[in-house]
Design an enzyme around this catalytic site. Structure first.
Site, PDB file in Angstrom:
ATOM      1  N   HIS A  58       0.832  -1.199   0.000  1.00  0.00           N
ATOM      2  CA  HIS A  58       0.000   0.000   0.000  1.00  0.00           C
ATOM      3  C   HIS A  58       0.873   1.259   0.000  1.00  0.00           C
ATOM      4  O   HIS A  58       2.049   1.218   0.388  1.00  0.00           O
ATOM      5  CB  HIS A  58      -0.910   0.009   1.231  1.00  0.00           C
ATOM      6  CG  HIS A  58      -2.087  -0.920   1.114  1.00  0.00           C
ATOM      7  ND1 HIS A  58      -3.163  -0.886   1.967  1.00  0.00           N
ATOM      8  CD2 HIS A  58      -2.352  -1.909   0.222  1.00  0.00           C
ATOM      9  CE1 HIS A  58      -4.043  -1.811   1.618  1.00  0.00           C
ATOM     10  NE2 HIS A  58      -3.566  -2.456   0.570  1.00  0.00           N
ATOM     11  N   GLU A  60       0.944   3.875   1.917  1.00  0.00           N
ATOM     12  CA  GLU A  60       1.498   4.265   3.211  1.00  0.00           C
ATOM     13  C   GLU A  60       2.716   3.408   3.561  1.00  0.00           C
ATOM     14  O   GLU A  60       3.701   3.909   4.125  1.00  0.00           O
ATOM     15  CB  GLU A  60       0.460   4.106   4.320  1.00  0.00           C
ATOM     16  CG  GLU A  60      -0.825   4.920   4.137  1.00  0.00           C
ATOM     17  CD  GLU A  60      -1.899   4.121   3.412  1.00  0.00           C
ATOM     18  OE1 GLU A  60      -1.577   3.438   2.415  1.00  0.00           O
ATOM     19  OE2 GLU A  60      -3.064   4.185   3.843  1.00  0.00           O
ATOM     20  N   CYS A  88      -6.106   1.817   5.862  1.00  0.00           N
ATOM     21  CA  CYS A  88      -6.718   0.561   6.296  1.00  0.00           C
ATOM     22  C   CYS A  88      -6.084   0.143   7.623  1.00  0.00           C
ATOM     23  O   CYS A  88      -5.162   0.788   8.132  1.00  0.00           O
ATOM     24  CB  CYS A  88      -6.508  -0.522   5.231  1.00  0.00           C
ATOM     25  SG  CYS A  88      -4.818  -1.185   5.189  1.00  0.00           S
ATOM     26  N   CYS A  91      -2.230  -0.485   7.417  1.00  0.00           N
ATOM     27  CA  CYS A  91      -1.428   0.739   7.337  1.00  0.00           C
ATOM     28  C   CYS A  91      -1.520   1.538   8.637  1.00  0.00           C
ATOM     29  O   CYS A  91      -0.540   2.138   9.078  1.00  0.00           O
ATOM     30  CB  CYS A  91      -1.872   1.574   6.145  1.00  0.00           C
ATOM     31  SG  CYS A  91      -1.477   0.763   4.583  1.00  0.00           S
TER      32      CYS A  91
END
Lengths: 151, 151
Positions: A58, A60, A88, A91
């Site tokens: 992801h 992040e 999410c 993260c």
């Protein structure tokens, strides 16, 4: 009339550029930037889950790993994360471990975001959260992406 | 008298070997293994947060990323994860994204584990969770590590 961007908006623009790059690559358009206490960009990234075939890739995660590499240490205590969409759970957990001090979020994610899934904040106890920075742009990127996918 | 190991215990032994490797490197001793539906090991890993100076380098993340690379796809739908200690929020989130079907945990982590931090399971809706496999060994590794650190 030109509208001056706030500091938060300036960095969110950079996160949005990352998100746009993700969209151009067929990735879910989420971008993230880690900014140091002096305002320098320590790490940036966008979603790479498709290209890397890795659910952990992801935006992040990319930005946090990049910032730690820039600093040569794993903690980002006095740093700020700009991310175009509410993180999410994964993260949010990573943000907590990294000790990021301030988390600036573009648009909420009521379904996949950490807020729906946690009973207490996963972030560092001293961290602050800023929501809604350039929210319309952040959301528009996501909506356009998923609209084009449904076609 | 020899005691036959169950399938879960056999794979947890491999996760424990990863955890022991972490301890030998001065890392928090947590190990993880991803096993495919045919019983083959698709990915394994241990904590590397110190060596990589990266808070995201937990054992589960290593094992999930490795298994996805082995399979050439990001989803681990019919796979089982063995992990010596209850996953944190970040790893629980990653486990959810990966669609792992069964999560086998050695020892609980009442302070840092995902159970304390989430109001609903972060795992895939169809995933099952098995707890307490070789719990004493998994816990002993952690206790020895932190005891030696306090000295």
């Amino acid at each position: 009339m030109s509208i001056a961007l706030t500091t938060h908006e300036r960095y969110m623009r950079i996160a949005l550029a990352e998100a746009a790059a993700a969209a151009a690559e067929g990735e879910v358009p989420i971008g993230a930037v880690v900014v140091g206490p002096d305002g320098s960009i320590l790490g940036r990234g966008h979603n790479l889950t498709e290209r890397l075939a890795d659910v952990t890739a992801h935006a992040e995660m990319q930005a946090i790993t990049a910032a730690a590499a820039t600093l040569g240490g794993k903690y980002l205590d006095d740093c700020t994360l700009y991310v175009t969409v509410e993180p999410c759970l994964m993260c949010a957990g990573a943000i907590g471990w990294s000790h990021l001090k301030c988390i600036v979020i573009g648009t909420p994610d009521p379904k996949g975001g950490y807020l729906a899934a946690t009973s207490r904040s996963p972030f560092h106890p001293r961290a602050t959260v800023v929501e809604g920075v350039l929210a319309d742009d952040c959301r528009a990127l996501m909506q356009a992406f998923f609209r084009s996918r449904r076609r």
